[in-house]
Design a protein around this motif. Structure first.
Motif, short mmCIF file in Angstrom:
data_model
loop_
_atom_site.label_atom_id
_atom_site.label_comp_id
_atom_site.label_asym_id
_atom_site.label_seq_id
_atom_site.Cartn_x
_atom_site.Cartn_y
_atom_site.Cartn_z
N SER A 165 0.83 -1.20 0.00
CA SER A 165 0.00 0.00 0.00
C SER A 165 0.87 1.26 0.00
CB SER A 165 -0.95 0.00 1.19
OG SER A 165 -0.27 0.21 2.41
N LEU A 166 2.01 1.21 0.67
CA LEU A 166 2.91 2.36 0.70
C LEU A 166 3.62 2.53 -0.64
CD1 LEU A 166 4.37 1.94 4.29
CD2 LEU A 166 2.70 3.62 3.52
N VAL A 167 3.96 1.42 -1.28
CA VAL A 167 4.51 1.49 -2.63
C VAL A 167 3.49 2.14 -3.56
CG1 VAL A 167 5.22 0.14 -4.65
CG2 VAL A 167 6.07 -0.48 -2.39
N GLY A 168 2.22 1.76 -3.38
CA GLY A 168 1.15 2.33 -4.20
C GLY A 168 0.98 3.82 -4.01
N ARG A 169 1.37 4.32 -2.85
CA ARG A 169 1.31 5.75 -2.59
C ARG A 169 2.54 6.48 -3.12
NH1 ARG A 169 0.52 5.78 3.65
NH2 ARG A 169 1.47 7.83 3.35
N GLY A 170 3.49 5.72 -3.67
CA GLY A 170 4.66 6.34 -4.28
C GLY A 170 5.86 6.48 -3.36
N LEU A 171 5.85 5.81 -2.20
CA LEU A 171 6.97 5.92 -1.28
C LEU A 171 8.16 5.07 -1.72
CD1 LEU A 171 4.58 7.04 0.44
CD2 LEU A 171 5.73 6.08 2.44
N SER A 172 9.35 5.57 -1.48
CA SER A 172 10.58 4.82 -1.75
C SER A 172 10.82 3.83 -0.62
CB SER A 172 11.77 5.78 -1.84
OG SER A 172 12.03 6.36 -0.57
N ASN A 173 11.80 2.94 -0.80
CA ASN A 173 12.14 1.99 0.26
C ASN A 173 12.54 2.72 1.54
OD1 ASN A 173 11.61 -0.16 -1.40
ND2 ASN A 173 13.74 -0.57 -1.90
N GLU A 174 13.30 3.80 1.40
CA GLU A 174 13.74 4.55 2.58
C GLU A 174 12.54 5.17 3.30
OE1 GLU A 174 15.08 4.71 -0.42
OE2 GLU A 174 17.00 3.73 0.01
N GLU A 179 8.37 5.02 7.70
CA GLU A 179 6.94 4.93 8.02
C GLU A 179 6.65 3.74 8.95
OE1 GLU A 179 2.78 6.09 7.35
OE2 GLU A 179 4.63 7.08 6.71
N LEU A 180 7.30 2.62 8.68
CA LEU A 180 7.02 1.39 9.42
C LEU A 180 8.07 1.07 10.48
CD1 LEU A 180 5.79 -0.91 6.49
CD2 LEU A 180 4.43 0.50 8.06
N VAL A 181 9.01 1.97 10.67
CA VAL A 181 10.11 1.80 11.64
C VAL A 181 10.86 0.50 11.36
CG1 VAL A 181 10.76 2.02 14.07
CG2 VAL A 181 8.57 2.94 13.30
N LEU A 182 11.37 0.41 10.14
CA LEU A 182 12.16 -0.73 9.69
C LEU A 182 13.49 -0.23 9.17
CD1 LEU A 182 9.43 -2.46 7.47
CD2 LEU A 182 10.02 -3.10 9.82
N SER A 183 14.42 -1.14 8.94
CA SER A 183 15.63 -0.76 8.23
C SER A 183 15.32 -0.72 6.74
CB SER A 183 16.74 -1.78 8.49
OG SER A 183 16.46 -3.00 7.80
N PRO A 184 16.03 0.11 5.96
CA PRO A 184 15.81 0.14 4.51
C PRO A 184 15.98 -1.24 3.87
CG PRO A 184 17.06 2.05 5.17
CD PRO A 184 16.98 1.16 6.39
N ALA A 185 16.93 -2.02 4.38
CA ALA A 185 17.16 -3.36 3.82
C ALA A 185 15.94 -4.25 4.04
CB ALA A 185 18.40 -3.99 4.45
N THR A 186 15.33 -4.15 5.23
CA THR A 186 14.14 -4.95 5.51
C THR A 186 12.97 -4.52 4.64
OG1 THR A 186 14.84 -5.31 7.81
CG2 THR A 186 12.51 -5.65 7.30
N ALA A 187 12.82 -3.20 4.47
CA ALA A 187 11.76 -2.70 3.59
C ALA A 187 11.95 -3.22 2.17
CB ALA A 187 11.76 -1.18 3.60
N LYS A 188 13.18 -3.18 1.69
CA LYS A 188 13.47 -3.68 0.35
C LYS A 188 13.15 -5.16 0.23
CE LYS A 188 17.16 -3.97 -3.11
NZ LYS A 188 18.59 -3.65 -3.41
N THR A 189 13.45 -5.93 1.27
CA THR A 189 13.15 -7.36 1.26
C THR A 189 11.64 -7.60 1.16
OG1 THR A 189 15.12 -7.93 2.55
CG2 THR A 189 13.29 -9.50 2.59
N HIS A 190 10.85 -6.84 1.92
CA HIS A 190 9.39 -7.00 1.85
C HIS A 190 8.87 -6.64 0.45
CE1 HIS A 190 8.68 -8.04 5.97
NE2 HIS A 190 9.14 -6.89 6.46
N VAL A 191 9.41 -5.59 -0.15
CA VAL A 191 9.00 -5.21 -1.50
C VAL A 191 9.33 -6.34 -2.48
CG1 VAL A 191 9.41 -3.64 -3.42
CG2 VAL A 191 9.18 -2.73 -1.11
#
Length: 224
Positions: A165-174, A179-191
């Motif tokens: 949903s955040l990708v759909g809003r145009g947010l970058s991995n960073e 937004e979700l209090v994660l590391s950028p690497a973890t966000a990238k993994t979820h994507v």
């Protein structure tokens, strides 16, 4: 070396882009096409990493050619970037649905064109938040939109749905990480996991899918 195919019916445009791209040590133009049919044939024979594809060409246009290229299993590693004269071509949404990784206006700065080729080759997408908002505005005007979350999302975890949903809003991995209090690497993994589960090539398709499935609706700002 990043191998590029140029597809544009204007020889002068191809010559200008070709000279710029070939001046870089890590980029090589392997073929040039003047229409969609030729672009598909040359993509099959040269297996480029990135195709810069004009939409408005005689005969088979760039939209149809993009669909053919990205549907071909032999070209699964090829990425397509749409070239347009305007900042939002009426066909851009359909091109993204076909799997294009984004788009560039033809009067883009040379450094931005070079960066775009490298970004797409690395598996990212050319979709700024501003572009995303306008794509959404176009999408919501279309009939027969999904009224609610799609069964296509059933395989995602709750966290992956949040990320989508955040990708759909145009947010970058960073930005997703903050937004979700994660590391950028973890966000990238979820994507990346969401892309694999949903069978999409890149971030551009994730944006489209987030709205097509009803996970995100215009005007909502929450990540759920």
């Amino acid at each position: 070396m990043i191998r590029v195919l140029l597809a544009d019916d204007q020889a002068l445009v191809r010559a200008g882009f070709g000279a710029l791209l070939n001046s870089e040590p890590d980029i090589e133009v392997v073929a040039e096409a003047g229409d969609g049919d030729e672009a598909f044939r040359l993509a099959r024979s040269t297996r480029p990493d990135v195709v810069l594809m004009d939409i408005r060409m005689p005969g088979t246009d760039g939209l149809a050619a993009t669909g053919r290229i990205l549907a071909d299993p032999a070209l699964e590693r090829t990425r397509v970037v749409i070239l347009t004269t305007f900042d939002l071509d009426e066909y851009i949404f359909e091109a993204l649905r076909s799997g294009a990784s984004g788009f560039l206006v033809k009067d883009t700065e040379p450094r931005d064109l070079l960066q775009a080729v490298r970004v797409v080759h690395a598996g990212e997408a050319l979709l700024s938040p501003g572009i995303t908002r306008r794509l959404i505005a176009d999408f919501v005007k279309r009939p027969n939109r999904s009224p609610g979350p799609s069964p296509r999302l059933n395989g995602l975890t709750d966290r992956e749905r949040e990320v989508l949903s955040l990708v759909g809003r145009g947010l970058s991995n960073e930005e997703i990480a903050r937004e979700l209090v994660l590391s950028p690497a973890t966000a990238k993994t979820h994507v990346s996991r969401a892309m694999v589960k949903l069978g999409v090539r890149d971030r551009a398709q994730l944006v489209v899918l987030a709205y097509e499935t009803g996970l995100v609706t215009p005007g909502r700002t929450d990540p759920g």
